[in-house]
Enzyme design. Structure first.
Site, PDB file in Angstrom:
ATOM      1  N   HIS A 111      39.799  42.754  31.170  1.00  0.00           N
ATOM      2  CA  HIS A 111      41.202  42.807  31.584  1.00  0.00           C
ATOM      3  C   HIS A 111      42.058  42.917  30.324  1.00  0.00           C
ATOM      4  O   HIS A 111      42.197  41.947  29.573  1.00  0.00           O
ATOM      5  CB  HIS A 111      41.499  41.522  32.381  1.00  0.00           C
ATOM      6  CG  HIS A 111      42.934  41.324  32.758  1.00  0.00           C
ATOM      7  ND1 HIS A 111      43.416  40.106  33.211  1.00  0.00           N
ATOM      8  CD2 HIS A 111      43.988  42.170  32.776  1.00  0.00           C
ATOM      9  CE1 HIS A 111      44.702  40.218  33.478  1.00  0.00           C
ATOM     10  NE2 HIS A 111      45.080  41.457  33.219  1.00  0.00           N
ATOM     11  N   MET A 162      45.322  42.891  28.513  1.00  0.00           N
ATOM     12  CA  MET A 162      46.744  42.522  28.551  1.00  0.00           C
ATOM     13  C   MET A 162      47.341  42.925  27.216  1.00  0.00           C
ATOM     14  O   MET A 162      47.713  42.087  26.391  1.00  0.00           O
ATOM     15  CB  MET A 162      46.882  41.011  28.793  1.00  0.00           C
ATOM     16  CG  MET A 162      46.620  40.628  30.232  1.00  0.00           C
ATOM     17  SD  MET A 162      46.300  38.871  30.422  1.00  0.00           S
ATOM     18  CE  MET A 162      44.552  38.859  30.107  1.00  0.00           C
ATOM     19  N   ASP A 196      39.380  38.263  29.191  1.00  0.00           N
ATOM     20  CA  ASP A 196      40.822  38.454  29.049  1.00  0.00           C
ATOM     21  C   ASP A 196      41.188  38.797  27.619  1.00  0.00           C
ATOM     22  O   ASP A 196      41.033  37.973  26.718  1.00  0.00           O
ATOM     23  CB  ASP A 196      41.550  37.161  29.445  1.00  0.00           C
ATOM     24  CG  ASP A 196      41.539  36.955  30.941  1.00  0.00           C
ATOM     25  OD1 ASP A 196      41.945  37.876  31.663  1.00  0.00           O
ATOM     26  OD2 ASP A 196      41.105  35.872  31.383  1.00  0.00           O
ATOM     27  N   MET A 254      47.880  40.053  39.674  1.00  0.00           N
ATOM     28  CA  MET A 254      48.112  38.806  38.935  1.00  0.00           C
ATOM     29  C   MET A 254      48.846  37.838  39.860  1.00  0.00           C
ATOM     30  O   MET A 254      49.936  38.144  40.344  1.00  0.00           O
ATOM     31  CB  MET A 254      48.977  39.048  37.694  1.00  0.00           C
ATOM     32  CG  MET A 254      48.288  39.702  36.514  1.00  0.00           C
ATOM     33  SD  MET A 254      46.705  38.992  36.029  1.00  0.00           S
ATOM     34  CE  MET A 254      47.113  37.279  35.706  1.00  0.00           C
ATOM     35  N   HIS A 278      34.554  37.925  33.682  1.00  0.00           N
ATOM     36  CA  HIS A 278      35.911  38.399  33.410  1.00  0.00           C
ATOM     37  C   HIS A 278      36.305  38.045  31.977  1.00  0.00           C
ATOM     38  O   HIS A 278      36.256  36.888  31.570  1.00  0.00           O
ATOM     39  CB  HIS A 278      36.858  37.741  34.421  1.00  0.00           C
ATOM     40  CG  HIS A 278      38.257  38.254  34.392  1.00  0.00           C
ATOM     41  ND1 HIS A 278      38.630  39.413  35.031  1.00  0.00           N
ATOM     42  CD2 HIS A 278      39.380  37.763  33.821  1.00  0.00           C
ATOM     43  CE1 HIS A 278      39.926  39.614  34.850  1.00  0.00           C
ATOM     44  NE2 HIS A 278      40.406  38.625  34.107  1.00  0.00           N
ATOM     45  N   SER A 337      36.352  33.565  34.565  1.00  0.00           N
ATOM     46  CA  SER A 337      37.122  34.036  33.411  1.00  0.00           C
ATOM     47  C   SER A 337      36.746  33.230  32.171  1.00  0.00           C
ATOM     48  O   SER A 337      36.979  32.016  32.102  1.00  0.00           O
ATOM     49  CB  SER A 337      38.619  33.889  33.682  1.00  0.00           C
ATOM     50  OG  SER A 337      39.315  34.098  32.474  1.00  0.00           O
ATOM     51  N   MET A 368      44.139  39.643  25.044  1.00  0.00           N
ATOM     52  CA  MET A 368      45.595  39.505  24.884  1.00  0.00           C
ATOM     53  C   MET A 368      46.001  39.869  23.462  1.00  0.00           C
ATOM     54  O   MET A 368      45.289  39.513  22.510  1.00  0.00           O
ATOM     55  CB  MET A 368      46.022  38.066  25.154  1.00  0.00           C
ATOM     56  CG  MET A 368      45.581  37.539  26.495  1.00  0.00           C
ATOM     57  SD  MET A 368      46.114  35.838  26.701  1.00  0.00           S
ATOM     58  CE  MET A 368      45.312  35.420  28.247  1.00  0.00           C
ATOM     59  N   ASP A 401      43.748  37.306  40.242  1.00  0.00           N
ATOM     60  CA  ASP A 401      43.558  36.572  38.993  1.00  0.00           C
ATOM     61  C   ASP A 401      44.739  35.626  38.741  1.00  0.00           C
ATOM     62  O   ASP A 401      45.882  36.078  38.634  1.00  0.00           O
ATOM     63  CB  ASP A 401      43.459  37.625  37.875  1.00  0.00           C
ATOM     64  CG  ASP A 401      43.148  37.055  36.505  1.00  0.00           C
ATOM     65  OD1 ASP A 401      42.869  35.860  36.410  1.00  0.00           O
ATOM     66  OD2 ASP A 401      43.179  37.844  35.541  1.00  0.00           O
TER      67      ASP A 401
HETATM   68  C1  DX5 Z   1      45.646  34.930  32.701  1.00  0.00           C
HETATM   69  C2  DX5 Z   1      44.281  35.557  32.730  1.00  0.00           C
HETATM   70  C3  DX5 Z   1      43.365  34.917  33.710  1.00  0.00           C
HETATM   71  C4  DX5 Z   1      43.095  33.458  33.428  1.00  0.00           C
HETATM   72  C5  DX5 Z   1      42.963  32.776  34.745  1.00  0.00           C
HETATM   73  O1  DX5 Z   1      46.509  35.714  31.981  1.00  0.00           O
HETATM   74  O2  DX5 Z   1      44.352  36.924  33.058  1.00  0.00           O
HETATM   75  O3  DX5 Z   1      42.147  35.631  33.861  1.00  0.00           O
HETATM   76  O4  DX5 Z   1      41.943  33.257  32.657  1.00  0.00           O
HETATM   77  O5  DX5 Z   1      42.896  31.416  34.528  1.00  0.00           O
HETATM   78  P1  DX5 Z   1      43.055  30.343  35.693  1.00  0.00           P
HETATM   79  O6  DX5 Z   1      41.975  30.639  36.692  1.00  0.00           O
HETATM   80  O7  DX5 Z   1      42.886  29.063  34.984  1.00  0.00           O
HETATM   81  O8  DX5 Z   1      44.432  30.547  36.285  1.00  0.00           O
HETATM   82 ZN    ZN Z   2      42.436  38.077  33.610  1.00  0.00          ZN
END
Ligand code: DX5
Ligand code: ZN
Length: 216
Positions: free
Chosen positions: A66, A68, A35, A137, A33, A8, A37, A175
């Site tokens: 991903h 969010m 993320d 998650m 990956h 990620s 947000m 994840d």
């Molecule tokens: C959290 C993200 C994850 C995050 C995971 O909201 O969706 O992908 O980067 O990070 P770690 O592996 O540090 O929990």
């Molecule tokens: Zn993620």
């Protein structure tokens, strides 16, 4: 099937993003990956389309995006154009999930649905035949570096049963709080893809940490 590993980028060094992506290219990782947000669906902001576009120019591995975010539908085509190969939306953000998934596939991407920790897997019963992946998650989304929620293991087992019955081709991705220890347990529970941020980028040798996670 040998499981896959998706580092990620959220935990990468953003001052050297190109070098981090090249490290992933060299490594045994399968996907990258990303993320996204929006500060509304989750209480944090990360990065968006321009960064994904830049990552796609350097990456030799599929970009697993991903989302969010609320109202993901309006960003499906932009992420396809930015270079995403997998696009995952949250079950909790999609009132017309069937339409959203169809749209993602029409844009030529693999389609995924993500469940927050409190959302039960049985809610996927009807949509599963249309999915390429389900993202579980194992922390509350929004931040890297959180502690793995133990009940995620049983959730993955229940999802494995449901998937074997409804769509055995569909992948289970997990994840949040994934490291060599939780990764091993998730593999045993039936996970196919392990996402990890801080456990990989926080390691002295991230490439070796990826290899370790890949060879569990
Ligand atoms: C959290 C993200 C994850 C995050 C995971 O909201 O969706 O992908 O980067 O990070 P770690 O592996 O540090 O929990
Ligand atoms: Zn993620």
């Amino acid at each position: 099937m040998k499981h896959m590993v998706a580092p990620s980028l959220l935990a990468a060094d953003f001052n050297h993003l190109g070098a981090e992506v090249e490290m992933i290219n060299r490594s045994e990782a399968d996907w990258i990956h990303c993320d996204i947000m929006d500060g509304v669906f989750v209480p944090n902001l990360s990065f968006g389309l321009p960064i994904v576009e830049h990552v796609a120019r350097v990456a030799t591995k599929p970009l697993d995006v991903h989302l969010m975010i609320v109202h993901p539908d309006q960003y499906i085509q932009p992420f396809a154009r930015a270079g995403a190969s997998h696009l995952t939306v949250h079950w909790e953000a999609c009132p017309h999930l069937h339409r959203t998934i169809a749209h993602i596939r029409e844009e030529g991407m693999k389609a995924g649905v993500c469940l927050n920790p409190h959302t039960p897997v049985h809610l996927l019963e009807e949509i599963l035949p249309d999915l390429d992946l389900v993202l579980i998650m194992s922390v509350n989304p929004g931040f890297g570096g959180q502690t793995f929620i133990e009940t995620s293991l049983d959730k993955v087992k229940r999802l494995r049963e449901l998937i074997d019955r409804r769509n055995p081709e569909c992948l289970i991705e997990v994840d949040g709080g994934v490291n060599a220890v939780t990764g091993q347990r998730l593999r045993a529970a039936g996970a196919d893809v392990l996402v990890a941020g801080s456990a990989l980028f926080g390691a002295t040798d991230p490439e070796a940490a990826i290899r370790q996670l890949k060879n569990l």
